[in-house]
Design a protein around this motif. Structure first.
Motif, short mmCIF file in Angstrom:
data_model
loop_
_atom_site.label_atom_id
_atom_site.label_comp_id
_atom_site.label_asym_id
_atom_site.label_seq_id
_atom_site.Cartn_x
_atom_site.Cartn_y
_atom_site.Cartn_z
N ALA A 99 0.83 -1.21 0.00
CA ALA A 99 0.00 0.00 0.00
C ALA A 99 0.86 1.26 0.00
CB ALA A 99 -0.93 0.00 1.21
N CYS A 100 1.99 1.20 0.70
CA CYS A 100 2.92 2.34 0.73
C CYS A 100 3.52 2.58 -0.65
CB CYS A 100 4.02 2.09 1.76
SG CYS A 100 5.33 3.34 1.78
N VAL A 101 3.94 1.50 -1.30
CA VAL A 101 4.55 1.62 -2.63
C VAL A 101 3.56 2.17 -3.64
CG1 VAL A 101 5.58 0.33 -4.54
CG2 VAL A 101 6.21 -0.21 -2.17
N SER A 102 2.36 1.60 -3.68
CA SER A 102 1.36 2.04 -4.66
C SER A 102 0.98 3.50 -4.45
CB SER A 102 0.11 1.17 -4.56
OG SER A 102 0.40 -0.17 -4.87
N ALA A 103 0.73 3.87 -3.19
CA ALA A 103 0.35 5.25 -2.90
C ALA A 103 1.46 6.21 -3.29
CB ALA A 103 -0.01 5.41 -1.43
N THR A 104 2.70 5.85 -2.97
CA THR A 104 3.83 6.73 -3.30
C THR A 104 3.98 6.88 -4.81
OG1 THR A 104 4.98 6.10 -1.26
CG2 THR A 104 6.31 7.10 -3.00
N GLN A 105 3.83 5.79 -5.54
CA GLN A 105 3.94 5.87 -7.00
C GLN A 105 2.83 6.74 -7.59
OE1 GLN A 105 3.95 1.60 -7.74
NE2 GLN A 105 6.09 1.69 -8.42
N TRP A 106 1.59 6.53 -7.16
CA TRP A 106 0.48 7.30 -7.70
C TRP A 106 0.60 8.78 -7.34
CZ3 TRP A 106 -3.18 3.05 -5.50
CH2 TRP A 106 -3.21 1.97 -6.39
N LEU A 107 0.90 9.05 -6.09
CA LEU A 107 0.99 10.45 -5.65
C LEU A 107 2.16 11.16 -6.30
CD1 LEU A 107 0.12 9.99 -1.86
CD2 LEU A 107 -1.37 10.90 -3.66
N SER A 132 12.70 7.60 0.76
CA SER A 132 14.16 7.45 0.70
C SER A 132 14.75 6.93 2.00
CB SER A 132 14.81 8.80 0.36
OG SER A 132 14.30 9.33 -0.84
N GLY A 133 13.92 6.71 3.02
CA GLY A 133 14.44 6.43 4.35
C GLY A 133 14.70 4.97 4.67
N GLN A 164 20.36 2.45 16.54
CA GLN A 164 20.77 2.82 15.18
C GLN A 164 19.58 3.09 14.26
OE1 GLN A 164 24.01 3.23 14.38
NE2 GLN A 164 24.63 2.64 16.44
N ASN A 165 18.41 2.67 14.67
CA ASN A 165 17.24 2.70 13.80
C ASN A 165 16.60 4.08 13.72
OD1 ASN A 165 15.05 1.46 12.25
ND2 ASN A 165 13.79 1.80 14.06
N SER A 166 16.16 4.43 12.51
CA SER A 166 15.30 5.59 12.31
C SER A 166 13.90 5.08 11.99
CB SER A 166 15.80 6.46 11.16
OG SER A 166 14.83 7.43 10.81
N THR A 167 12.89 5.63 12.66
CA THR A 167 11.51 5.20 12.43
C THR A 167 10.83 5.99 11.32
OG1 THR A 167 10.68 6.72 14.13
CG2 THR A 167 11.29 4.49 14.85
N ASP A 168 11.52 6.95 10.72
CA ASP A 168 10.88 7.83 9.74
C ASP A 168 10.26 7.06 8.58
OD1 ASP A 168 11.49 10.04 11.22
OD2 ASP A 168 13.18 10.69 9.98
N PHE A 169 10.97 6.05 8.08
CA PHE A 169 10.47 5.30 6.93
C PHE A 169 9.15 4.61 7.26
CE2 PHE A 169 10.35 1.39 4.30
CZ PHE A 169 10.35 1.97 3.05
N CYS A 217 5.47 5.42 5.67
CA CYS A 217 4.68 4.40 4.98
C CYS A 217 3.31 4.21 5.63
CB CYS A 217 5.45 3.08 4.95
SG CYS A 217 6.50 2.91 3.49
N ASP A 218 3.27 4.23 6.95
CA ASP A 218 1.99 4.11 7.64
C ASP A 218 1.07 5.27 7.27
OD1 ASP A 218 2.76 1.80 8.88
OD2 ASP A 218 3.28 2.74 10.80
N ALA A 219 1.65 6.46 7.13
CA ALA A 219 0.86 7.65 6.83
C ALA A 219 0.22 7.56 5.44
CB ALA A 219 1.72 8.90 6.95
#
Length: 401
Positions: free
Chosen positions: A81-89, A133-134, A144-149, A153-155
């Motif tokens: 769902a994250c990939v599809s939304a990002t591609q369409w938007l 890009s995250g 070491q982890n960043s939760t931004d990605f 994606c959840d958003a």
């Protein structure tokens, strides 16, 4: 590499002058990740008499000029769902910025994102791409982890408005989706786009303080690029990728039959600005100066290749999808960490910190294998010393230290 060789052959540690700790008498094993992973792989191959072995973790041994493949890992392994939304938007953004250039729509789009004062459309497109890009910054180790990605994606995957302060621009976002050619998906895309805007405002736009948005977010800053005093430590890596490695991460390079995850306005001209402005490099990087050392196919005894399955840099390593698989042996370990990202084997926990889930089993297994094959390499070293008469530093001397 020559500096590392000089170190190995000449080092004298203060207080330990009575010991020969150079590579003339001791096994030197190099271990590096990412750029350093490629570095140690080349070091082992070019200076085999100095470095007894090397572990290349996420080593980018294949230099690539237009590295649009950086985003393939997100396309393959991020939630669908994250990939599809990002591609369409992103396609909506490009349809407005590129096809509707000269109308009021690009300005309206920027203002909807809270970035109405960014002058250049390519700067705007680049700024809004930071979420997808995250992936590289995710890590199994919480420190070491960043939760931004994940938050991004959840958003964009949610059909609920997660940022209430964005609700008042809903009608404008609906209008922009229509203008971007997605009239059939307005209802399903309006809230993901509102969430993208809300996430970006909270994490990126809000960080621009006491400066104009152009000053905060432009890639065209000649005054900055001209700074070349010793405090400008950022210069060393761009110089290398401009000169030899490439790795310009673009949306424009994505094949025309695919929707990119970042705008096609993020192109080679845009990503190479630093090359021209900071170093007056206007020619293509000499990737062959790197790839002549083996590239995807690099191989050498006692050279371990360790990569992460979901690493954005995997496409520049011997584990790149489409490259031939190899047997993994003690002499030439070839290990792909399941679910791993960028050199996940390089950080770890003390024994009293481990749990059944930490490190994750694929990481723990890889680290155990690394210990085992290095021990085997050291058994070979012992035999080598017996044959050649090298004395080395005795175990009891190390214990005394």
């Amino acid at each position: 590499m020559a500096d590392q060789v000089y170190f190995a052959q000449n080092i004298v540690f203060p207080g330990l002058e009575h010991l020969n700790l150079t590579s003339h008498q001791n096994a030197y094993i190099a271990y590096g990740g990412s750029y350093a992973g490629a570095f140690v792989a080349f070091l082992r191959k070019l200076y085999p008499d100095v470095y007894w072995g090397a572990i290349s973790s996420s080593g980018v041994t294949e230099a690539i000029y237009d590295y649009w493949q950086y985003f393939e890992a997100a396309e393959l392994y991020a939630p669908t769902a994250c990939v599809s939304a990002t591609q369409w938007l992103t396609n909506i953004v490009d349809n407005i910025l590129i096809k509707k250039n000269g109308t009021d729509l690009p300005g309206r789009l920027k203002r909807a994102f809270g970035l109405g004062n960014i002058t250049r459309s390519d700067d705007f497109a680049n700024t809004i791409s930071v979420g997808i890009s995250g992936l590289q910054s995710t890590n199994w180790d919480p420190e070491q982890n960043s939760t931004d990605f994940g938050v991004y994606c959840d958003a964009v995957s949610s059909q609920k408005v997660l940022y209430p302060h964005c609700a008042d621009i809903k009608s404008e976002v609906q209008s922009l989706i229509l203008a971007g050619g997605y009239e059939d998906q307005v209802d399903s895309l309006v809230n993901p786009m509102l969430n993208w805007i809300g996430w970006l405002n909270d994490t990126v736009v809000s960080t621009c303080k006491n400066k104009t948005q152009d000053e905060c977010f432009t890639n065209f800053d000649s005054n900055f690029y001209q700074k070349d005093d010793l405090k400008q430590t950022w210069r060393s890596w761009p110089y290398q990728y401009c000169k030899e490695w490439g790795y310009l991460q673009t949306g424009s390079g994505v094949p025309v039959d695919k929707l990119p995850l970042v705008s096609r306005l993020v192109d080679l001209n845009y990503t190479s600005v630093v090359c021209k402005e900071a170093f007056n490099i206007t020619t293509l990087p000499d990737v062959e100066s790197i790839n002549k050392h083996g590239g995807f196919g690099i191989s050498y005894p006692r050279l371990a290749i360790i990569d992460g399955e979901k690493d954005p840099w995997r496409a520049a390593t011997p584990h790149a999808i489409g490259q031939p698989d190899r047997p993994s042996t003690a002499s030439e370990p070839f290990i792909l960490i399941k679910d791993g990202v960028h050199h996940w084997d390089e950080n770890g926990l003390f024994p009293n910190e481990t749990t059944p889930d930490m490190p994750p089993q694929p990481v723990a297994d890889t680290q155990k294998m690394e210990a085992m094959f290095v021990q085997e390499w050291m058994m070979e070293w012992k035999l080598h010393c017996t044959v050649t008469g090298k004395s080395g530093t005795r175990l009891d001397e190390w214990e005394d230290l």
